[in-house]
Design a protein around this motif. Structure first.
Motif, short mmCIF file in Angstrom:
data_model
loop_
_atom_site.label_atom_id
_atom_site.label_comp_id
_atom_site.label_asym_id
_atom_site.label_seq_id
_atom_site.Cartn_x
_atom_site.Cartn_y
_atom_site.Cartn_z
N ASN A 4 0.86 -1.19 0.00
CA ASN A 4 0.00 0.00 0.00
C ASN A 4 0.90 1.25 0.00
OD1 ASN A 4 0.76 0.59 2.79
ND2 ASN A 4 -0.64 -1.06 3.36
N HIS A 5 0.27 2.42 -0.03
CA HIS A 5 1.05 3.66 -0.09
C HIS A 5 1.94 3.87 1.14
CE1 HIS A 5 -1.03 5.08 -3.70
NE2 HIS A 5 -0.07 5.98 -3.77
N GLU A 6 1.47 3.48 2.31
CA GLU A 6 2.26 3.68 3.52
C GLU A 6 3.52 2.82 3.51
OE1 GLU A 6 -1.14 3.24 3.54
OE2 GLU A 6 -1.51 5.36 3.89
N THR A 7 3.37 1.54 3.18
CA THR A 7 4.57 0.69 3.12
C THR A 7 5.45 1.07 1.94
OG1 THR A 7 3.39 -1.05 1.91
CG2 THR A 7 3.49 -1.27 4.31
N ALA A 8 4.85 1.52 0.85
CA ALA A 8 5.63 1.98 -0.30
C ALA A 8 6.47 3.20 0.07
CB ALA A 8 4.71 2.31 -1.48
N PHE A 9 5.90 4.11 0.84
CA PHE A 9 6.63 5.29 1.29
C PHE A 9 7.84 4.88 2.12
CE2 PHE A 9 6.86 8.97 4.42
CZ PHE A 9 7.52 9.82 3.55
N GLN A 10 7.65 3.94 3.03
CA GLN A 10 8.76 3.46 3.86
C GLN A 10 9.83 2.79 3.01
OE1 GLN A 10 9.20 4.18 7.21
NE2 GLN A 10 11.23 3.51 6.61
N GLN A 11 9.43 2.01 2.02
CA GLN A 11 10.39 1.36 1.13
C GLN A 11 11.17 2.39 0.33
OE1 GLN A 11 7.25 -1.91 0.07
NE2 GLN A 11 9.11 -2.32 -1.11
N ALA A 12 10.50 3.44 -0.14
CA ALA A 12 11.18 4.51 -0.88
C ALA A 12 12.19 5.21 0.02
CB ALA A 12 10.17 5.49 -1.45
N LEU A 13 11.81 5.48 1.28
CA LEU A 13 12.75 6.08 2.23
C LEU A 13 13.96 5.17 2.45
CD1 LEU A 13 10.25 7.41 4.91
CD2 LEU A 13 11.73 8.82 3.45
N ASP A 14 13.72 3.87 2.61
CA ASP A 14 14.81 2.92 2.82
C ASP A 14 15.76 2.91 1.62
OD1 ASP A 14 13.66 2.27 5.26
OD2 ASP A 14 12.80 0.37 4.55
N GLU A 15 15.21 2.92 0.41
CA GLU A 15 16.03 2.94 -0.80
C GLU A 15 16.85 4.23 -0.86
OE1 GLU A 15 17.71 1.50 -4.34
OE2 GLU A 15 16.59 0.48 -2.76
N GLY A 16 16.21 5.34 -0.54
CA GLY A 16 16.92 6.61 -0.53
C GLY A 16 18.05 6.62 0.47
N ARG A 17 17.83 6.07 1.65
CA ARG A 17 18.87 6.02 2.69
C ARG A 17 20.03 5.12 2.25
NH1 ARG A 17 17.87 10.21 5.63
NH2 ARG A 17 15.96 10.21 6.81
N ARG A 18 19.74 4.04 1.51
CA ARG A 18 20.80 3.14 1.06
C ARG A 18 21.80 3.85 0.15
NH1 ARG A 18 16.94 -0.93 1.41
NH2 ARG A 18 16.01 -0.57 -0.62
N HIS A 19 21.37 4.93 -0.50
CA HIS A 19 22.24 5.64 -1.45
C HIS A 19 22.89 6.88 -0.85
CE1 HIS A 19 21.36 3.10 -4.89
NE2 HIS A 19 20.17 2.96 -4.34
N GLU A 20 22.72 7.10 0.45
CA GLU A 20 23.41 8.19 1.12
C GLU A 20 24.88 7.79 1.32
OE1 GLU A 20 20.35 10.54 3.96
OE2 GLU A 20 21.02 8.61 4.73
N HIS A 21 25.77 8.76 1.23
CA HIS A 21 27.18 8.48 1.50
C HIS A 21 27.95 9.78 1.70
CE1 HIS A 21 27.02 9.02 -2.89
NE2 HIS A 21 28.25 9.48 -2.78
N ILE A 22 29.16 9.63 2.26
CA ILE A 22 30.08 10.75 2.46
C ILE A 22 31.42 10.33 1.87
CG2 ILE A 22 31.33 12.14 4.15
CD1 ILE A 22 28.97 11.88 6.02
N CYS A 23 32.06 11.25 1.15
CA CYS A 23 33.39 10.98 0.60
C CYS A 23 34.25 12.25 0.74
CB CYS A 23 33.30 10.54 -0.85
SG CYS A 23 32.64 11.77 -1.97
N LYS A 24 35.54 12.09 0.52
CA LYS A 24 36.45 13.23 0.57
C LYS A 24 36.78 13.66 -0.85
CE LYS A 24 39.61 14.21 3.56
NZ LYS A 24 39.50 15.01 4.72
N GLU A 25 36.75 14.97 -1.08
CA GLU A 25 37.24 15.56 -2.32
C GLU A 25 38.31 16.54 -1.89
OE1 GLU A 25 34.21 17.38 -4.70
OE2 GLU A 25 33.24 15.48 -5.13
N GLY A 26 39.56 16.13 -2.04
CA GLY A 26 40.64 16.96 -1.52
C GLY A 26 40.51 17.06 -0.01
N PRO A 27 40.57 18.29 0.53
CA PRO A 27 40.49 18.44 1.98
C PRO A 27 39.06 18.47 2.53
CG PRO A 27 40.85 20.57 0.98
CD PRO A 27 40.88 19.55 -0.14
N ARG A 28 38.05 18.49 1.66
CA ARG A 28 36.67 18.66 2.12
C ARG A 28 35.85 17.39 2.01
NH1 ARG A 28 34.96 24.73 0.87
NH2 ARG A 28 37.02 25.58 1.23
#
Length: 112
Positions: free
Chosen positions: A37-61
């Motif tokens: 349903n839409h509620e579980t779909a929303f949670q799945q979309a959030l989970d997918e979005g969170r899976r693609h979060e990341h931090i990297c270094k570009e030079g000193p920043r």
């Protein structure tokens, strides 16, 4: 067991650079998946979005990609699950590197 139906979510991430620069750009992708349903779909979309979060270094920043929002969430008629990159968009506003997004706080409207 509930019947699952296909959904399409448009997911947006912010790309933030540490320091004065802040928000560099927005990244978007389409995500096609099965859900009950839409509620579980929303949670799945959030989970997918969170899976693609990341931090990297570009030079000193540090450069962080953070889930900003689920732009839209619609019932969809396609028989497969996948994520499609929607490209990036240059930032037109300033957001600091440490900005906190709240994608859970805004349930997306249908896009049509």
């Amino acid at each position: 067991m509930k019947t699952k139906v296909w959904f399409h979510a448009q997911i947006r991430w912010a790309v933030l650079v540490e320091g004065k620069k802040g928000l560099r750009s927005w990244e978007e992708s389409a995500y096609i998946f099965l859900s009950e349903n839409h509620e579980t779909a929303f949670q799945q979309a959030l989970d997918e979005g969170r899976r693609h979060e990341h931090i990297c270094k570009e030079g000193p920043r540090l450069v962080a990609t953070k889930l900003a929002e689920i732009v839209s969430l619609d019932w969809y008629r396609n028989p497969s699950e996948f994520l499609v990159s929607g490209g990036s968009q240059k930032a037109t506003q300033y957001l600091p590197f440490g900005h906190t997004f709240d994608p859970e706080g805004s349930f997306p409207p249908p896009s049509f």
